[in-house]
Design a protein around this motif. Structure first.
Motif, PDB file in Angstrom:
ATOM      1  N   TYR A   1      42.930  45.211  39.337  1.00  0.00           N
ATOM      2  CA  TYR A   1      43.174  45.768  40.589  1.00  0.00           C
ATOM      3  C   TYR A   1      44.718  46.199  40.845  1.00  0.00           C
ATOM      4  O   TYR A   1      45.175  47.019  41.761  1.00  0.00           O
ATOM      5  N   LEU A   2      45.561  45.449  40.110  1.00  0.00           N
ATOM      6  CA  LEU A   2      47.064  45.645  40.234  1.00  0.00           C
ATOM      7  C   LEU A   2      47.688  46.959  39.631  1.00  0.00           C
ATOM      8  O   LEU A   2      48.797  47.259  40.114  1.00  0.00           O
TER       9      LEU A   2
ATOM     10  N   PRO B   1      39.372  41.029  36.727  1.00  0.00           N
ATOM     11  CA  PRO B   1      39.301  42.048  37.899  1.00  0.00           C
ATOM     12  C   PRO B   1      40.665  42.067  38.534  1.00  0.00           C
ATOM     13  O   PRO B   1      41.155  43.280  38.769  1.00  0.00           O
ATOM     14  N   LEU B   2      41.365  41.091  38.744  1.00  0.00           N
ATOM     15  CA  LEU B   2      42.582  40.867  39.627  1.00  0.00           C
ATOM     16  C   LEU B   2      43.726  41.804  38.936  1.00  0.00           C
ATOM     17  O   LEU B   2      44.436  42.666  39.307  1.00  0.00           O
TER      18      LEU B   2
END
Lengths: 486, 99
Positions: free
Chosen positions: A423-424, A419-420
């Motif tokens: 997000y980026l 997920p991270l």
């Protein structure tokens, strides 16, 4: 004649001169949607009957010469988070799979009043939570430029439908890049207007202090035309400006000579795809040739935009999504429920996808006792600094110019496990929403055969400069005219 | 600052947002949450002494209107989407415990 690829004003002329009727145009668009959409899955619902009814009404207006607007009889698609009376509105979530609103969003009413023809409702990341459209509970949407790539998100369906010529404009919604990012990935023009310029009444809320409805079109001129129709004060949304809507096309065509562009130095750092960077540099040279003054500016808190954006999103979303409880509308799972709490727990467990679950839980965490000051309050303070960054930078220049995304469209499945990492991909688009400023994304070239998006960021309520400067670029380049072969 | 969010914390916040989750889900979310929250901790670097938290975007004014009754959606129409309705009301199981 390649009608799907025409601009709104070109079609408007054809309608006015009776070279085509809205019913003919609508039938052709519906046929094309039924034929081509199975390849890209941009639509959740295609509204054949409603479209033909609206087209007949538009033809009546055209025949009588009454109530004709620039959008009369023009087919459009709308993101499935904007309420349409009698047409299911799903937010691409299982929890709203069969939800049919009893009322229209203000934007829906304004477009219907203007005579536009709704072709269908488009796929999105569930409740707008995602950057690739892969969080739709129903299916993935593919990028018309490469079917193995994502269209971007969360308004991925609206961008893909526009790109593939399955409508002549579309309406997206941008909470943190959700219009601009897919517009960039799919080679269409899209704007996130100033917060408060377009009514949110009937928009299913993600982050009430970020959410902005905005159009996607072939070019900046069309974008101005559609925004002019949907913008304005609404008694049902107290955050809308009680100010007249300017004629957004007014400054289009005026010289941009002497106007100034700021290049935020923090946006040009490592991690940007080489082809994206060279496209943006080329765009800057184009503006220099037009006599614009280019100077470097600083948005010093840029690196904090992403954590601020996501923390506030999680917090507001956890509160906004409390309404989906299985008792008044939407999915209701009440198997052996002994009390109402069981209905809540079961319905939300069944009805929400993983990304929604993650975000509302993290929101509750960030708002909970002991963490509120460290996360939510801290994020709101840094948000003040982000807004000041934009105010200061924009006090010295007319607009800011930056890439829309650090890369072109990535592959389906490439970022779903982390997920991270996903997000980026929003790094250049998220800062504008906490600050409330408008931003226009324009096609700016290709990198490895995939479209590159560039965004122009403007002062509060200064959409006019964005359209003027965006249009000037589109007079010098033809990237926005390039179409995928599908 | 490394901060882990254990499965009990995950289950606690799941309860706060009225979300049923299994042990396996709690396990999965726990790992993901820890890395996301760790990323957010970057905000600690920012000096926010004397900075007023943002509370509005653009229109910081009260909007008042007369409180007049106007036609709105009919009760029948409103209840069309209710999973269960009876006698003009939304129907749900027990809200307060019987014990």
């Amino acid at each position: 004649m390649q009608l799907p690829n025409l601009t709104i004003r070109e079609i408007h002329q054809l309608l006015l001169t009776k070279k085509i009727s809205s019913v003919e145009l609508t039938q052709a668009t519906l046929q094309r949607a039924h034929e081509i959409d199975p390849k890209i899955n941009s639509y959740v619902t295609i509204t054949d009957d409603l479209a033909l009814e609206q087209a007949r009404q538009a033809d009546e207006c055209l025949a009588k010469g009454e109530n004709i607007t620039p959008l009369t009889g023009i087919p459009f698609a709308m993101k499935d988070c904007i309420s349409t009376r009698g047409v299911r509105t799903t937010c691409s979530s299982k929890i709203l799979k069969d939800y049919v609103p009893q009322y229209n969003a203000t934007v829906t009413n304004k477009l219907a009043d203007a005579g536009a023809v709704l072709i269908g409702k488009t796929n999105m990341d569930e409740f707008g939570m995602g950057s690739s459209c892969e969080n739709s509970a129903f299916f993935n949407t593919c990028n018309p430029w490469d079917l193995t790539c994502v269209p971007g998100g969360s308004s991925g369906g609206a961008a893909a439908a526009m790109s593939a010529g399955l409508c002549n404009f579309s309406i997206g919604e941008d909470t943190g890049g959700s219009v601009r990012m897919p517009a960039g990935f799919c080679n269409v023009t899209g704007i996130k207007p100033t917060y408060g310029r377009v009514s949110r009444y009937g928009l299913i809320a993600l982050v009430s202090s970020f959410d902005c409805i905005g159009p996607m079109t072939r070019d900046a001129y069309d974008c101005a035309t559609v925004l002019e129709t949907i913008a304005g004060h609404d008694q049902y949304d107290s955050t809308t400006f009680n100010l007249p809507v300017p004629r957004y096309t007014k400054n289009i065509g005026k010289s941009v000579k002497g106007m100034t562009i700021g290049i935020p130095k923090e946006y040009f750092v490592s991690g940007m795809e080489a082809g994206v960077e060279s496209s943006i540099q080329e765009a800057i040279r184009t503006y220099e040739k037009l006599g614009m003054v280019v100077r470097e500016v600083s948005l010093p808190n840029t690196k904090y935009a992403l954590p601020v954006y996501y923390l506030l999103l999680f917090a507001e979303a956890s509160s906004n999504l409390a309404r989906f409880d299985g008792t008044r509308f939407g999915l209701s799972v009440a198997d052996n429920a002994k009390d109402v709490l069981d209905i809540y727990l079961q319905t939300r467990r069944e009805g929400f996808g993983d990304e929604v679950k993650r975000r509302i839980m993290l929101g509750a965490y960030a708002l909970s006792a002991g963490y509120y000051d460290a996360y939510y309050l801290k994020a709101q303070k840094v948000r003040t600094l982000l807004r000041r960054d934009f105010e200061l930078a924009l006090s010295a220049v007319d607009i800011l110019l930056a890439p829309t995304c650090p890369t072109t469209a990535f592959k389906l499945g490439e970022k779903t496990s982390d997920p991270l990492e996903m997000y980026l991909s929003d790094i250049y688009v998220v800062a504008t929403n906490p600050a409330g400023v408008p931003a226009l994304s324009l096609p700016a070239g290709f990198s490895n055969n995939m479209p590159v998006g560039m965004q122009l960021i403007g002062k509060h309520l200064d959409e006019q400069s964005l359209f003027q400067i965006g249009h000037a670029y589109q007079q010098e380049t033809d990237w926005h005219k390039k179409l995928p072969s599908i | 600052m490394t901060q882990t969010i254990d499965t009990n914390t995950v289950k606690h916040v799941a309860t706060l947002v009225r979300l049923g989750i299994t042990d396996e889900e709690a396990q999965k979310f726990s790992g993901q949450f820890s890395s996301i929250i760790e990323y957010f901790n970057m905000l600690n670097e920012v000096d926010t002494e004397n900075i007023v938290p943002a509370s509005d975007i653009a229109n910081a004014e009260n909007i008042l209107r007369e409180d007049v009754v106007k036609p709105s959606m009919s009760r029948e129409e409103f209840l069309r989407n209710a999973p269960q309705a009876e006698g003009g009301y939304v129907k749900v199981p027990t809200i307060l415990g019987e014990e």
